[in-house]
Design an enzyme around this catalytic site. Structure first.
Site, short mmCIF file in Angstrom:
data_model
loop_
_atom_site.label_atom_id
_atom_site.label_comp_id
_atom_site.label_asym_id
_atom_site.label_seq_id
_atom_site.Cartn_x
_atom_site.Cartn_y
_atom_site.Cartn_z
N PHE A 139 0.81 -1.22 0.00
CA PHE A 139 0.00 0.00 0.00
C PHE A 139 0.85 1.28 0.00
CE2 PHE A 139 0.50 -1.47 4.40
CZ PHE A 139 1.01 -0.33 5.02
N ARG A 156 -4.83 6.70 20.53
CA ARG A 156 -5.18 5.53 19.71
C ARG A 156 -6.58 5.04 20.06
NH1 ARG A 156 -1.14 3.51 16.60
NH2 ARG A 156 -1.69 1.33 16.74
N THR A 191 -7.23 1.17 12.67
CA THR A 191 -6.74 1.69 11.38
C THR A 191 -7.78 1.47 10.28
OG1 THR A 191 -4.51 1.05 12.06
CG2 THR A 191 -4.81 1.54 9.73
N ARG A 209 -12.17 7.69 13.61
CA ARG A 209 -12.17 6.98 12.32
C ARG A 209 -13.56 6.43 11.99
NH1 ARG A 209 -6.23 4.39 13.22
NH2 ARG A 209 -5.05 5.88 11.94
N ASN A 265 -8.17 7.11 6.07
CA ASN A 265 -8.72 6.80 7.39
C ASN A 265 -8.73 8.01 8.33
OD1 ASN A 265 -5.98 6.84 7.80
ND2 ASN A 265 -5.85 4.90 8.89
N GLU A 293 8.07 11.95 14.82
CA GLU A 293 7.07 12.53 13.90
C GLU A 293 6.82 14.00 14.21
OE1 GLU A 293 4.93 8.19 13.23
OE2 GLU A 293 3.82 9.75 14.29
P1 CMP Z 1 -1.48 5.69 9.39
O1 CMP Z 1 -1.82 5.72 10.84
O2 CMP Z 1 -1.30 6.99 8.69
O3 CMP Z 1 -0.16 4.82 9.17
C1 CMP Z 1 0.13 4.15 7.97
C2 CMP Z 1 -1.04 4.16 7.04
O4 CMP Z 1 -1.00 3.18 6.04
C3 CMP Z 1 -2.30 3.83 7.81
O5 CMP Z 1 -2.65 4.90 8.62
C4 CMP Z 1 -3.27 3.52 6.68
O6 CMP Z 1 -3.86 4.69 6.12
C5 CMP Z 1 -2.34 2.90 5.66
N1 CMP Z 1 -2.50 1.45 5.66
C6 CMP Z 1 -2.10 0.58 6.60
N2 CMP Z 1 -2.40 -0.68 6.22
C7 CMP Z 1 -3.01 -0.57 5.01
C8 CMP Z 1 -3.53 -1.52 4.10
N3 CMP Z 1 -3.52 -2.83 4.39
N4 CMP Z 1 -4.08 -1.06 2.96
C9 CMP Z 1 -4.10 0.26 2.69
N5 CMP Z 1 -3.59 1.21 3.51
C10 CMP Z 1 -3.06 0.79 4.67
#
Ligand code: CMP
Length: 139
Positions: free
Chosen positions: A59, A87, A93, A104, A114, A128
């Site tokens: 991704f 969190r 996520t 979310r 998200n 970060e």
């Molecule tokens: P974030 O907390 O910004 O950290 C990494 C990002 O990758 C996560 O939120 C998601 O938006 C994205 N992400 C993580 N896993 C997947 C996945 N399996 N498919 C698509 N996007 C992903």
């Protein structure tokens, strides 16, 4: 001892849909103190560097593309046990798995879009936050 700081991004689609205010409101209602805040548009290089830990994941390229598709809001948040508390506030996520009332669940569209990012550890929160804010811009 758990840290006092976490870092968040309000992602492009949530910004264009007008959710900056509602999301900041949820953050304030949950009694986080906002100690740094700004709106910006990431360059491709910045997005690639920010998400460097995900290089090679299927991704990654789409995530970078999405994160540069429009402006974002970045912030540092302060609260006791900030990483864990934030969190909980944002939820899983994958928004389909996020609990009712989480950011979310309320504002995300998909795993990629998200709504918000939240740091996953105290160490990453500092890395970060420093990526976007010199210490002179944290209050
Ligand atoms: P974030 O907390 O910004 O950290 C990494 C990002 O990758 C996560 O939120 C998601 O938006 C994205 N992400 C993580 N896993 C997947 C996945 N399996 N498919 C698509 N996007 C992903």
């Amino acid at each position: 001892m758990a840290g006092q700081n976490t870092f968040t991004i309000i992602k492009p689609l949530a910004v264009t849909k007008g959710y900056i205010g509602p999301i900041l409101n949820k953050i304030s209602e949950a009694e986080f103190k906002i100690t740094a805040l700004k709106m910006l548009h990431l360059t491709r290089g910045e997005a690639q560097r920010f998400y460097e830990v995900h290089v090679g994941r299927p991704f990654y390229d789409d995530l970078v593309e999405f994160m540069i598709s429009g402006p974002i809001v970045v912030a540092v948040l302060e609260k006791e046990d900030a990483v864990e508390e934030y969190r909980k506030l944002i939820g899983s996520t994958d928004p389909e798995k996020a609990e009712e009332g989480t950011i979310r669940k309320m504002y995300a569209e998909s795993m990629q879009a998200n709504a918000v990012h939240g740091s996953d550890s105290d160490e990453n929160a500092e890395i970060e936050a420093a990526f976007f804010f010199p210490s002179s811009d944290r209050f």
